[in-house]
Motif scaffolding. Structure first.
Motif, PDB file in Angstrom:
ATOM      1  N   TRP A 154      -5.541   6.185 -42.134  1.00 53.86           N
ATOM      2  CA  TRP A 154      -4.609   6.401 -42.443  1.00 53.86           C
ATOM      3  C   TRP A 154      -4.049   6.985 -41.625  1.00 53.86           C
ATOM      4  N   ARG A 189      -0.236   8.067 -44.466  1.00 54.17           N
ATOM      5  CA  ARG A 189      -1.051   9.278 -44.675  1.00 54.17           C
ATOM      6  C   ARG A 189       0.307   9.640 -45.047  1.00 54.17           C
ATOM      7  N   PHE A 243     -11.219   0.757 -47.517  1.00 57.77           N
ATOM      8  CA  PHE A 243      -9.555   2.261 -47.256  1.00 57.77           C
ATOM      9  C   PHE A 243      -8.602   1.601 -46.347  1.00 57.77           C
ATOM     10  N   SER A 284      -9.518   1.415 -40.284  1.00 60.89           N
ATOM     11  CA  SER A 284     -10.235   2.592 -41.658  1.00 60.89           C
ATOM     12  C   SER A 284      -8.921   3.830 -40.853  1.00 60.89           C
ATOM     13  N   PHE A 332      -5.414   1.726 -48.760  1.00 58.45           N
ATOM     14  CA  PHE A 332      -4.522   2.472 -48.598  1.00 58.45           C
ATOM     15  C   PHE A 332      -3.443   3.055 -49.537  1.00 58.45           C
TER      16      PHE A 332
END
Length: 597
Positions: free
Chosen positions: A222, A226, A340, A218, A344
Motif C-alpha cells: 500500500w 498508492r 491485496f 500488505s 495491488f
C-alpha cells in the motif's frame, strides 16, 4: 426532425464546472449495482456470480482434500509403504479430475461474465450519453466530459474485465482463508516450544504468524503502490488525447497535406505522445518498486512456513506428513491474506478506471445542472403555426459580458414566412441558431417554439450517418415510410440525379461528397421530410450561385407553406419577406452580477 450540429461553441466563461460529490468505492459500486438490478438483463447477470460462488466454494473443499492428501502421501513415503503410496496416487487422480472440471467451469463463468458485464455497462453508458441533448452538453462539462468515446469503449471493457478477475480472486481468497484457517489453528497445537522450564504452546500460533506476515506485506504494498492509482487515471486521459490527435490527423489529412502542415502535426503529435511516455515511465518506476515488495514477499513465503513450523517437527510432535499439511495450510492462508499485496497494481488500475467511468456517468445524469449559476432562456411550445421570441438574449460562448440580442423585444413568426436574421457577428448568429435548436440554453428571455417534429435544422456541414444513401437521407427517421420514388424525387429536385442509382450503396458520404454536394444533399433531406419549419445557418455557403438559385426556386415551388429562418448571409435578400436585426451587445450589469454571484 433535426440534423446533427457541427458547431460547438464553448460554454459561458462565468459558468462553473459541474462538481462531482466525493464518494468512496462502496458508494460507487452501490450505484452500479442498483442500476444493474433495474436492467432487463439482471437475471442473466445474476446467474454468473451465483455460479462462481458455488464453483469456487466447491473448489475450496477439494483444495482441503488435496492438502490432506499431500500429508498422507508424505507419510507413506516416510514409512516406505508401497501399498499406501499406490492408493494415494489413485486418490490424487480422483481429486484432480474434480478440480479440473471446476477450473474449466470457473474459466467459462469468468469469460462469459466479462462479456455480459461489459455488454450491460456499455449499453448503460450509451443510454445515458444519447439521451436528448446530453452528447452535445457533455462537451461543456469539464474534464469528465473529455473523450467519452474512450470511456465507453476502452474503460468500460477494462473495468468489467478487471472487476470479474478481481472479484473472483477475492472470493476465492476469502473462501480459502475460511477453509484453511481452522486446519492451521488445529495444527498450531503441535508446534511446541521448549524454553528449558517446560513445553509451551501458543494457541493459533501459525495463524497469527500468517496474519502478521501478510499484514507486513500488505502495508508495504500500500505504501509503495498508492501513487499508481492517480498515475493510471492520468495515463488513460493522456492516452485518449493521443488517440484523438491521431484521429484528427487521419480525418483532416487532405487539408494538412494541402497546407504542407505535416511537420507541424508531427510536432504536435510528438508533444502529445511525450506526455504519454512520461507517464508510462513514472508508472514503470512505480511498478518496479511494487515488484520489489510483491516478489520479495512471495519468495520469502516459500521458506517462512517451514521455519515457523520447525519447532514442532524437530521436537517430534509433527510427522513429515503433518508438517507438509501445516505448510500447505499456511501457504493457503497466507496466499489468501496477501491477495491485496499480489493484486495491488491491478486494484490501482481498477480504481482509476472506476473513477473515470463513474465521473462520466455522474456528469451525464446531472448534465442539466451544468453551469447552474447562469441565467437560462425559457423554452415553451408556441401556439400552432407560430414561433415567438420575447426579449431574447443568448450569451456568447466564452464571454461573461457579451450576448446576442434581438433588436425587437417581441417577434412572432407565422407559417410560410421567409425570415432572414441579420447581424455583423457570425458568432452571435450561430449562437442564436443553436438556441433556436434548444442546444444553447444560456441567456435570457423566452422562446416559444413549434413542435420539435415540425422543425429541421441545417448547419453549415450537414451530418450523414454511415450506411446507405437511403439511410443518410432519411436520418434521423428510424422507420421511414418513404418509397424509392420519394428518394428519387428529392434527389432530382436538388439536381443530384446521378445519385439515384446509389441509394443502396453504403459509404461514408461526408467523405465521398464535396462540401457543396453535402449542402445540396442536406436540402434533398428537407424535400424528403417536408418539415413545416426549416432553420439554416450558412447552409448554402459552399454552393455556386446558379445551383443556389435553382435550389431556392425548387424550395419555393415544393414547400410553399414551410417557414424558413436563416442566420446565414449565403442567400440573397430577394428570397426573404422579412428581416430581423441581431446585435452583438454587452449584457446588462444586473444580469452579470446575478450570474456571477
Amino acid at each position: 426532425m433535426s440534423a446533427a450540429m457541427d458547431e460547438s461553441p464553448a460554454p459561458p466563461a462565468a459558468a462553473s464546472a459541474l462538481d462531482i460529490p466525493a464518494s468512496g468505492v462502496p458508494h460507487q459500486l452501490w450505484i452500479l449495482i442498483k442500476a444493474m438490478s433495474s436492467s432487463p438483463r439482471r437475471d442473466a447477470l445474476l446467474f454468473l456470480p451465483i455460479g462462481s460462488v458455488v464453483v469456487i466454494a466447491t473448489n475450496a473443499v477439494f483444495q482441503i482434500r488435496l492438502n490432506n492428501w499431500q500429508g498422507a502421501l508424505y507419510d507413506a513415503l516416510q514409512n516406505r509403504d508401497l501399498g499406501a503410496f499406490g492408493h494415494q496416487l489413485l486418490v490424487f487422480l480422483s481429486i484432480i479430475a474434480v478440480l479440473l472440471l471446476l477450473v474449466v467451469a470457473q474459466a467459462w463463468l469468468t469469460e462469459v461474465g466479462k462479456v455480459r458485464l461489459r455488454g450491460w455497462l456499455t449499453r448503460d453508458l450509451l443510454d445515458e450519453w444519447l439521451k436528448p441533448k446530453r452528447a452535445y452538453l457533455l462537451a461543456f462539462a469539464g474534464e469528465a466530459g473529455v473523450n467519452p468515446d474512450q470511456r465507453i469503449h476502452e474503460d468500460a471493457r477494462h473495468l468489467t474485465e478487471l472487476s470479474v478477475d478481481l472479484g473472483n480472486g477475492l472470493l476465492q481468497a476469502s473462501l480459502m482463508l475460511l477453509s484453511f484457517i481452522g486446519v492451521l489453528w488445529i495444527l498450531s497445537a503441535q508446534v511446541v516450544f521448549n524454553f528449558g522450564h517446560g513445553n509451551v504452546t501458543i494457541p493459533g500460533y501459525m495463524v497469527w504468524c500468517a496474519i502478521a506476515y501478510a499484514a507486513i506485506g500488505s502495508w508495504l504494498a500500500w505504501r509503495v503502490g498508492r501513487p499508481l492509482i492517480d498515475l493510471n487515471a492520468e495515463r488513460y486521459a493522456r492516452e485518449a488525447d493521443f488517440r484523438v490527435s491521431l484521429i484528427r490527423v487521419a480525418e483532416r489529412s487532405e487539408a494538412i497535406v494541402l497546407y504542407q502542415g505535416e511537420s507541424d502535426e508531427r510536432s504536435h503529435l510528438d508533444q502529445t505522445f511525450h506526455k504519454v511516455q512520461s507517464l508510462a515511465r513514472q508508472l514503470a518506476g512505480g511498478i518496479v518498486s511494487l515488484t520489489w515488495v510483491t516478489s520479495g514477499h512471495g519468495w520469502l513465503a516459500m521458506a517462512a512456513p517451514f521455519v515457523i513450523a520447525s519447532p514442532g517437527y524437530f521436537g517430534g510432535q509433527l510427522t513429515l506428513g503433518s508438517l507438509m499439511i501445516a505448510v500447505g495450510a499456511f501457504n493457503q492462508v497466507q496466499y489468501a491474506l496477501r491477495w491485496f499485496v499480489d493484486n495491488f497494481s491491478k486494484i490501482a488500475d481498477w480504481r482509476a478506471t472506476l473513477l473515470r467511468i463513474m465521473a462520466l456517468r455522474d456528469r451525464l445524469q446531472r448534465i442539466e445542472e451544468l453551469h447552474g449559476d447562469q441565467h437560462r432562456i425559457t423554452f415553451y411550445e408556441a401556439p400552432a403555426g407560430t414561433l415567438v421570441l420575447e426579449q431574447v438574449e443568448a450569451y456568447l460562448p466564452g464571454s461573461l459580458v457579451e450576448c446576442a440580442a434581438l433588436e425587437e423585444s417581441r417577434i412572432e413568426l407565422k407559417g410560410g414566412e421567409h425570415v432572414l436574421i441579420e447581424g455583423d457577428s457570425a458568432a452571435a448568429k450561430t449562437t442564436l441558431f443553436m438556441s433556436l435548436a434548444g442546444l444553447w440554453p444560456w441567456g435570457d428571455g423566452r422562446m416559444g417554439l413549434p413542435p420539435r417534429p415540425d422543425m429541421l435544422f441545417l448547419p453549415e456541414r450537414p451530418y450523414f450517418p454511415r450506411g446507405s444513401l437511403r439511410t443518410a437521407l432519411a436520418y434521423p427517421a428510424e422507420a421511414p415510410d418513404y418509397t424509392d420514388e420519394h428518394y428519387a424525387d428529392a434527389l432530382r429536385a436538388v439536381g443530384l440525379d446521378r445519385l439515384v442509382e446509389d441509394l443502396d450503396r453504403a459509404l461514408e458520404w461526408d467523405r465521398q461528397l464535396s462540401l457543396e454536394e453535402q449542402q445540396i444533399l442536406g436540402f434533398a433531406r428537407v424535400f424528403l421530410h417536408t418539415p413545416r419549419w426549416v432553420f439554416l445557418n450558412d447552409s448554402l455557403g459552399a454552393v455556386r450561385e446558379k445551383s443556389r438559385a435553382a435550389l431556392l426556386a425548387a424550395f419555393a415551388a415544393k414547400l410553399r407553406q414551410c417557414t424558413i429562418v436563416s442566420t446565414g448571409s449565403d442567400i440573397g435578400h430577394h428570397f426573404f419577406q422579412r428581416s430581423i436585426r441581431l446585435q452583438h451587445v454587452p449584457r446588462r450589469k444586473s444580469k452579470i452580477t446575478a450570474s456571477s454571484s
